[in-house]
Design a protein around this motif. Structure first.
Motif, PDB file in Angstrom:
ATOM      1  N   SER A 174      50.415  40.277  26.656  1.00  0.00           N
ATOM      2  CA  SER A 174      50.191  38.719  27.112  1.00  0.00           C
ATOM      3  C   SER A 174      48.905  38.508  26.679  1.00  0.00           C
ATOM      4  O   SER A 174      47.783  39.151  26.140  1.00  0.00           O
ATOM      5  N   LEU A 203      42.956  31.664  29.316  1.00  0.00           N
ATOM      6  CA  LEU A 203      43.865  32.305  30.273  1.00  0.00           C
ATOM      7  C   LEU A 203      44.201  31.223  31.419  1.00  0.00           C
ATOM      8  O   LEU A 203      43.713  30.248  31.715  1.00  0.00           O
ATOM      9  N   ASP A 204      45.486  31.383  32.102  1.00  0.00           N
ATOM     10  CA  ASP A 204      45.822  30.764  33.133  1.00  0.00           C
ATOM     11  C   ASP A 204      45.012  31.026  34.316  1.00  0.00           C
ATOM     12  O   ASP A 204      44.472  32.134  34.448  1.00  0.00           O
ATOM     13  N   PRO A 205      44.853  30.223  35.374  1.00  0.00           N
ATOM     14  CA  PRO A 205      43.754  30.219  36.363  1.00  0.00           C
ATOM     15  C   PRO A 205      43.983  31.955  37.017  1.00  0.00           C
ATOM     16  O   PRO A 205      42.820  32.289  37.579  1.00  0.00           O
ATOM     17  N   ARG A 208      42.585  34.448  35.039  1.00  0.00           N
ATOM     18  CA  ARG A 208      41.151  34.208  34.731  1.00  0.00           C
ATOM     19  C   ARG A 208      40.446  34.886  35.677  1.00  0.00           C
ATOM     20  O   ARG A 208      39.314  35.241  35.517  1.00  0.00           O
TER      21      ARG A 208
END
Ligand SMILES: Nc1ncnc2c1ncn2[C@@H]1O[C@H](COP(=O)(O)OP(=O)(O)OP(=O)(O)O)[C@@H](O)[C@H]1O
Ligand SMILES: [Mg+2]
Length: 356
Positions: A174, A203-205, A208
């Motif tokens: 990923s 990156l998604d929250p 992240r």
């Protein structure tokens, strides 16, 4: 964050003196013709763009300086000047006291290989090499034997919690996992100084936040000198020892997170900090008041390093001022419930300025 920067270490790892990076408009020639003088208006009229405009600051050993600002404010350009990926137009940069801009190609390669590590937003992994091979690659470039480099790469894989994926190729990972490989690869060479340009922005929250935790954990163990670029203020607040806020190439303020929130130096900085939940940033020591009548204080106490959010309820339930203590359990001030109310319910910094 509650980490002690080696302030007694007065010799800065990075020092910038009046650094400029000016693009276009024959900047160098214009400056030469003006005997080295840099007149912003004249140069702008000549079509120049100030990527970095008169930046002066120091970064000390073990410190994490987060550079933030909107897109185009000059964050990457500043990082590129200090890593000498781009030529600096004017000013001086010292790395561990050495004049960076005077270094020849050989010194520079040495410096990059042995002292500096970089993580950029694009992960730049080698697609036909496995996780382990990607991490070992820079070590092999340094002349480390294949066996030793793979051994070290395996340790780095553990460090970024990718155990079990050593033989995956980048396409099988990923985005967040690829980013961790990028971080492991740059860490493997044990840089003293670490440059990270928006490493988590793709990156998604949730991932992240995980990466930020991971990063803080690593920094807690490794204590690198770090320049970290982000345009996310929450990220800056979570990570930074100090924050530099840039606008149009100018560093508007460089300060501890609490000071940026409490005492914004410019309107622009104030705008950045308006929506920050103060109780999550300020510590008891930042907002305590002087001890008045010592007989009228509470029996409970709070540490100067405690975040307001974590003590708010207890202080609000206590009718008397609450002592604030230092590391030796000595009272160095008091916290009043009215200060807490002010922090929780007011957007303005009035009335919450530090006593010290
Ligand atoms: N090679 C270049 N030639 C001309 N102008 C440039 C060049 N590189 C950057 N600039 C200009 O310098 C300014 C600062 O750019 P920089 O890439 O440092 O911004 P940034 O703060 O990193 O933005 P972002 O958050 O979008 O990455 C911008 O106005 C940009 O257009
Ligand atoms: Mg950038």
């Amino acid at each position: 964050m509650p980490r002690d920067v080696a302030k007694e270490d007065t010799h800065p790892v990075i020092r910038c003196d009046s650094v400029y990076k000016i693009f276009g408009g024959n900047a160098e020639k214009n400056i030469r013709d003006a005997d080295g003088a840099i007149d912003v208006k004249t140069l702008q009229d000549a079509g120049c763009i100030f990527g970095v405009n008169d930046a002066s600051f120091e970064v000390h050993r073990g410190e994490m300086l987060v550079v933030m600002g909107l897109s185009g404010s000059g964050k990457s350009t500043l990082l590129r000047c200090i890593s000498r990926l781009t030529d600096t137009t004017a000013g001086k940069i010292f790395i561990d006291g050495e004049d960076l801009l005077a270094m020849n190609a050989k010194d520079l390669i040495e410096l990059r290989r042995n002292k500096m590590g970089m993580v950029f937003q694009s992960f730049a992994l080698l697609p036909h090499k496995t996780v382990l091979e990607n991490i070992a690659f820079p070590l092999q470039m340094k002349g480390v034997s294949t066996q030793d480099s793979i051994k070290r790469a395996a340790a780095m894989v553990e460090l970024v919690s990718l155990g079990g994926r050593e033989n995956y190729f980048p396409r099988q990972l990923s985005g967040g996992q690829q980013q961790r490989v990028g971080i492991a690869r740059s860490l493997a060479v044990e840089p003293d100084i670490w440059f990270l340009d928006e490493p988590f922005s793709a990156l998604d929250p949730l991932i992240r936040k995980e990466m930020q935790d991971e990063f803080l954990r690593l920094q807690g163990m490794l204590n690198k000198t770090i320049l970290f670029v982000t345009h996310d203020f929450d990220e800056a607040l979570r990570l930074a020892d100090r924050i530099a806020i840039m606008k149009d190439g100018i560093i508007e303020q460089i300060d501890a997170p609490a000071n940026i929130v409490l005492n914004p130096a410019t309107e622009y900085v104030a705008k950045f900090t308006n929506d920050v939940p103060r109780e999550k940033v300020l510590k008891c020591g930042d907002v305590m008041e002087e001890v008045g009548d010592p007989s009228g204080i509470s029996d409970m106490s709070v540490s100067k390093d405690a975040i307001i959010e974590s003590v708010a309820e207890a202080v609000l339930n206590e009718p008397k001022p609450v002592p604030v203590t230092n590391g030796n359990d000595e009272m160095i001030g008091v916290l009043n419930s009215k200060t807490i109310i002010h922090i929780l319910f007011s957007k303005s910094s009035a009335g919450t300025s530090p006593v010290a």
